[in-house]
Design a protein around this motif. Structure first.
Motif, PDB file in Angstrom:
ATOM      1  N   GLY A  25       0.749 -24.542  15.010  1.00 13.31           N
ATOM      2  CA  GLY A  25       1.168 -23.065  14.386  1.00 13.31           C
ATOM      3  C   GLY A  25       0.218 -22.022  14.682  1.00 13.31           C
ATOM      4  O   GLY A  25       0.641 -20.970  14.818  1.00 13.31           O
ATOM      5  N   VAL A  26      -1.144 -22.456  14.697  1.00 15.29           N
ATOM      6  CA  VAL A  26      -1.972 -21.366  14.797  1.00 15.29           C
ATOM      7  C   VAL A  26      -1.868 -20.616  16.169  1.00 15.29           C
ATOM      8  O   VAL A  26      -2.461 -19.505  16.386  1.00 15.29           O
ATOM      9  CB  VAL A  26      -3.484 -21.856  14.637  1.00 15.29           C
ATOM     10  CG1 VAL A  26      -4.557 -20.801  14.750  1.00 15.29           C
ATOM     11  CG2 VAL A  26      -3.462 -22.559  13.255  1.00 15.29           C
ATOM     12  N   SER A  27      -1.254 -21.472  16.996  1.00 12.25           N
ATOM     13  CA  SER A  27      -1.110 -20.725  18.668  1.00 12.25           C
ATOM     14  C   SER A  27      -0.182 -19.754  18.675  1.00 12.25           C
ATOM     15  O   SER A  27       0.107 -18.883  19.320  1.00 12.25           O
ATOM     16  CB  SER A  27      -0.689 -21.794  19.723  1.00 12.25           C
ATOM     17  OG  SER A  27       0.735 -22.000  19.273  1.00 12.25           O
ATOM     18  N   ALA A  28       0.444 -19.481  17.582  1.00 16.18           N
ATOM     19  CA  ALA A  28       1.496 -18.141  17.079  1.00 16.18           C
ATOM     20  C   ALA A  28       0.420 -16.895  16.880  1.00 16.18           C
ATOM     21  O   ALA A  28       0.930 -15.710  17.129  1.00 16.18           O
ATOM     22  CB  ALA A  28       2.301 -18.346  16.096  1.00 16.18           C
ATOM     23  N   ASN A  29      -0.747 -17.164  16.591  1.00 19.88           N
ATOM     24  CA  ASN A  29      -1.808 -15.885  16.397  1.00 19.88           C
ATOM     25  C   ASN A  29      -1.802 -14.985  17.412  1.00 19.88           C
ATOM     26  O   ASN A  29      -2.603 -15.669  18.566  1.00 19.88           O
ATOM     27  CB  ASN A  29      -3.016 -16.504  15.655  1.00 19.88           C
ATOM     28  CG  ASN A  29      -3.998 -15.493  15.143  1.00 19.88           C
ATOM     29  OD1 ASN A  29      -4.852 -14.854  15.942  1.00 19.88           O
ATOM     30  ND2 ASN A  29      -3.754 -15.382  13.911  1.00 19.88           N
ATOM     31  N   THR A  30      -1.379 -13.843  17.498  1.00 16.01           N
ATOM     32  CA  THR A  30      -1.685 -12.783  18.305  1.00 16.01           C
ATOM     33  C   THR A  30      -3.245 -12.516  18.815  1.00 16.01           C
ATOM     34  O   THR A  30      -3.626 -12.571  20.054  1.00 16.01           O
ATOM     35  CB  THR A  30      -1.182 -11.243  17.709  1.00 16.01           C
ATOM     36  OG1 THR A  30       0.137 -11.658  17.225  1.00 16.01           O
ATOM     37  CG2 THR A  30      -0.840 -10.462  19.112  1.00 16.01           C
ATOM     38  N   GLY A  78      -0.929 -19.304   4.845  1.00 17.52           N
ATOM     39  CA  GLY A  78      -2.134 -18.457   4.829  1.00 17.52           C
ATOM     40  C   GLY A  78      -2.284 -17.754   6.245  1.00 17.52           C
ATOM     41  O   GLY A  78      -2.753 -16.609   6.365  1.00 17.52           O
ATOM     42  N   GLY A  79      -1.883 -18.403   7.270  1.00 17.11           N
ATOM     43  CA  GLY A  79      -2.169 -18.014   8.785  1.00 17.11           C
ATOM     44  C   GLY A  79      -1.513 -16.922   8.902  1.00 17.11           C
ATOM     45  O   GLY A  79      -2.355 -15.757   9.239  1.00 17.11           O
ATOM     46  N   PRO A  80      -0.303 -16.689   8.726  1.00 14.47           N
ATOM     47  CA  PRO A  80       0.424 -15.298   8.986  1.00 14.47           C
ATOM     48  C   PRO A  80      -0.030 -14.333   8.128  1.00 14.47           C
ATOM     49  O   PRO A  80      -0.096 -13.191   8.416  1.00 14.47           O
ATOM     50  CB  PRO A  80       1.831 -15.623   8.849  1.00 14.47           C
ATOM     51  CG  PRO A  80       2.187 -17.211   8.753  1.00 14.47           C
ATOM     52  CD  PRO A  80       0.720 -17.852   8.473  1.00 14.47           C
ATOM     53  N   THR A 114       5.209 -23.060  15.664  1.00 10.71           N
ATOM     54  CA  THR A 114       5.235 -23.767  14.390  1.00 10.71           C
ATOM     55  C   THR A 114       6.423 -25.072  14.537  1.00 10.71           C
ATOM     56  O   THR A 114       7.008 -25.278  15.467  1.00 10.71           O
ATOM     57  CB  THR A 114       5.532 -22.698  13.386  1.00 10.71           C
ATOM     58  OG1 THR A 114       6.781 -21.907  13.844  1.00 10.71           O
ATOM     59  CG2 THR A 114       4.534 -21.930  12.893  1.00 10.71           C
ATOM     60  N   ASP A 115       6.525 -25.669  13.326  1.00 11.37           N
ATOM     61  CA  ASP A 115       7.383 -26.968  13.607  1.00 11.37           C
ATOM     62  C   ASP A 115       8.996 -26.678  13.962  1.00 11.37           C
ATOM     63  O   ASP A 115       9.273 -25.514  13.178  1.00 11.37           O
ATOM     64  CB  ASP A 115       7.259 -27.701  12.062  1.00 11.37           C
ATOM     65  CG  ASP A 115       5.986 -28.283  12.071  1.00 11.37           C
ATOM     66  OD1 ASP A 115       5.039 -28.460  13.031  1.00 11.37           O
ATOM     67  OD2 ASP A 115       5.712 -28.746  10.946  1.00 11.37           O
ATOM     68  N   ASN A 116       9.340 -27.390  14.664  1.00 17.26           N
ATOM     69  CA  ASN A 116      10.903 -27.143  15.027  1.00 17.26           C
ATOM     70  C   ASN A 116      11.427 -28.238  15.712  1.00 17.26           C
ATOM     71  O   ASN A 116      10.667 -29.305  16.158  1.00 17.26           O
ATOM     72  CB  ASN A 116      10.690 -25.858  16.103  1.00 17.26           C
ATOM     73  CG  ASN A 116       9.999 -26.361  17.544  1.00 17.26           C
ATOM     74  OD1 ASN A 116      10.724 -26.860  18.489  1.00 17.26           O
ATOM     75  ND2 ASN A 116       8.690 -26.055  17.339  1.00 17.26           N
TER      76      ASN A 116
HETATM   77  O1  KG4 Z   1       2.412 -26.653  13.670  1.00 12.03           O
HETATM   78  P1  KG4 Z   1       2.533 -26.237  12.168  1.00 12.03           P
HETATM   79  O2  KG4 Z   1       3.720 -25.671  12.133  1.00 12.03           O
HETATM   80  O3  KG4 Z   1       2.558 -27.398  11.364  1.00 12.03           O
HETATM   81  C1  KG4 Z   1       1.720 -28.623  11.497  1.00 12.03           C
HETATM   82  O4  KG4 Z   1       1.773 -29.370  12.146  1.00 12.03           O
HETATM   83  O5  KG4 Z   1       0.735 -28.361  10.617  1.00 12.03           O
HETATM   84  O6  KG4 Z   1       1.262 -25.474  11.537  1.00 12.03           O
HETATM   85  C2  KG4 Z   1       1.181 -24.738  10.711  1.00 12.03           C
HETATM   86  C3  KG4 Z   1      -0.129 -23.995  10.383  1.00 12.03           C
HETATM   87  C4  KG4 Z   1      -0.475 -23.566   9.023  1.00 12.03           C
HETATM   88  O7  KG4 Z   1      -1.662 -23.764   8.691  1.00 12.03           O
HETATM   89  C5  KG4 Z   1      -0.197 -21.910   9.172  1.00 12.03           C
HETATM   90  O8  KG4 Z   1      -1.131 -21.122   8.118  1.00 12.03           O
HETATM   91  C6  KG4 Z   1      -0.593 -21.629  10.783  1.00 12.03           C
HETATM   92  O9  KG4 Z   1      -0.156 -22.987  11.256  1.00 12.03           O
HETATM   93  N1  KG4 Z   1      -0.251 -20.526  11.256  1.00 12.03           N
HETATM   94  C7  KG4 Z   1      -0.981 -19.487  11.720  1.00 12.03           C
HETATM   95  C8  KG4 Z   1      -0.128 -18.402  12.332  1.00 12.03           C
HETATM   96  N2  KG4 Z   1       1.276 -18.983  11.999  1.00 12.03           N
HETATM   97  C9  KG4 Z   1       1.264 -20.163  11.431  1.00 12.03           C
HETATM   98  N3  KG4 Z   1      -2.165 -19.210  11.738  1.00 12.03           N
HETATM   99  C10 KG4 Z   1      -2.723 -18.294  12.084  1.00 12.03           C
HETATM  100  N4  KG4 Z   1      -2.091 -17.116  12.629  1.00 12.03           N
HETATM  101  C11 KG4 Z   1      -0.544 -17.296  12.634  1.00 12.03           C
HETATM  102  N5  KG4 Z   1      -0.037 -16.387  13.060  1.00 12.03           N
END
Ligand code: KG4
Ligand code: ZN
Length: 341
Positions: A272-277, A179-181, A303-305
């Motif tokens: 993952g949420v740190s990708a949020n602009t 849902g984040g993206p 995100t995971d890598n």
């Molecule tokens: O770090 P990650 O890839 O996996 C874990 O270690 O959990 O984080 C995934 C999370 C998901 O909840 C996804 O919705 C969120 O990161 N996420 C974002 C964005 N891209 C991924 N949340 C907000 N904005 C984004 N652009």
């Protein structure tokens, strides 16, 4: 030292080759999102089975891209936790089998330490000490980082992680997983100020977070809109905007507090949420006012890598750490339990 990194803690198979002298040589990722989307979340057994299918072909792909042979690999790093046990076991078994066959060491890496160190792969990495905001699907933590393995937990979420709140809220709004993206995309069309949501736990001292009430607030707002016959695409975007704005402002307020409390000027955001602009821009604006700086990885390393696991593993291997031949993974694993290097 050339380290092959394997990430299999959740729904992404990540593989990378990192060289301590030359930096990142190659990386590849397979995301299982399409397989889990119909279920609205990750199905652990499907995740494990798919990691089995992807791991070895991805290792071959990364070695080919780097122009290296298996014999050029000096050590293997794999995610040992926290995460889904079955998924973690696939990476751990693959790594230990390869290490045994090649006669090289293997090291188990903490997934959140991998995220935390991912900005070190960028051109201008942060210098220790700094404050880190870890925001992923499973964690929301503020950590004072003195060095690798020297982590002081300053605050964390008492319920849902930030990414989890994004994912659950997206589901309530009828959006896809993850849902984040999706929320971030929809929020761009939203009108600022039409709805104002609470900033949880900002009216009292401390650095802990709580996001589950915000999710309920969003559900109630959206349900009221639907009941009053106003469930248009614009309204949905306005609700997504209000939700994202509330999460981002809450995170910014707590980061500002953590920097003030520690007297530090550098902030790292990871997960993952740190990708949020919006989050990046709001933190940049806050730190510009404070005379500080914010550091983050390029979006695909937020995100995971596999690259973050290869990098973190390499640092620990260079410090002389490695595993015995046992395959050991941890579903839960506090980062503070890690040894300092
Ligand atoms: O770090 P990650 O890839 O996996 C874990 O270690 O959990 O984080 C995934 C999370 C998901 O909840 C996804 O919705 C969120 O990161 N996420 C974002 C964005 N891209 C991924 N949340 C907000 N904005 C984004 N652009
Ligand atoms: Zn992660």
């Amino acid at each position: 030292m050339r380290v092959l990194g394997l990430e299999t803690s959740c729904d992404e198979t990540g593989v990378a080759l990192y060289d301590s002298e030359q930096g990142l040589l190659a990386d590849a990722l397979f995301s299982q999102i399409e397989q889990h989307r119909v279920y609205g979340g990750v199905v652990p057994e499907l995740a494990s089975r798919d990691h089995v299918r992807r791991a070895v072909p991805l290792v071959r792909e990364v070695l080919a891209e780097a122009g290296c042979a298996l014999q050029d690999v000096d050590a293997i790093a794999y995610t040992a936790g926290p995460g889904l046990v079955g998924a973690l076991l696939v990476g751990a078994c693959t790594a230990q089998a390869m290490a045994t066959a090649l006669g090289i060491p293997a090291v188990g890496v903490h997934h959140m330490e991998g995220h935390l160190l991912a900005p070190m792969l960028e051109d201008t990495p942060p210098q220790f000490p700094f404050v880190a905001l870890l925001v992923s699907g499973g964690h929301t933590q503020l950590v004072r980082v003195e060095g690798i393995g020297r982590y002081e937990l300053l605050g964390e979420s008492l319920d849902d992680a930030a990414g989890e709140a994004f994912d659950k809220t997206a589901k309530l709004l009828g959006l896809d997983y993850p849902g984040g993206p999706e929320i971030a995309r929809l929020a761009e069309q939203g009108q600022a100020g039409r709805f104002v949501f609470p900033r949880p736990m900002t009216d009292r001292p401390g650095l802990d977070f709580s996001f589950s009430g915000l999710k309920t607030f969003t559900l109630n707002t959206w349900t009221q809109c639907q009941q009053s016959g106003d469930a248009s695409e614009q309204t949905r975007a306005d609700v997504a905007h209000a939700f994202q704005h509330a999460v981002v402002e809450t995170l910014v307020i707590k980061c500002r507090r953590a920097l003030k409390q520690t007297g530090l000027k550098q902030l790292v955001i990871a997960g993952g949420v740190s990708a949020n602009t919006q989050l990046r821009q709001s933190l940049e604006a806050m730190l510009a006012k404070q005379g500080g700086r914010v550091f983050y990885a390029r979006p695909r390393f937020c995100t995971d890598n596999g690259a973050m696991i290869a990098y973190a593993g390499c640092q620990r291997l260079l410090a002389g750490q490695h595993e015995g031949p046992q395959v050991r993974v941890h579903a839960r694993w506090p980062m503070q339990a890690l040894p300092a290097i």
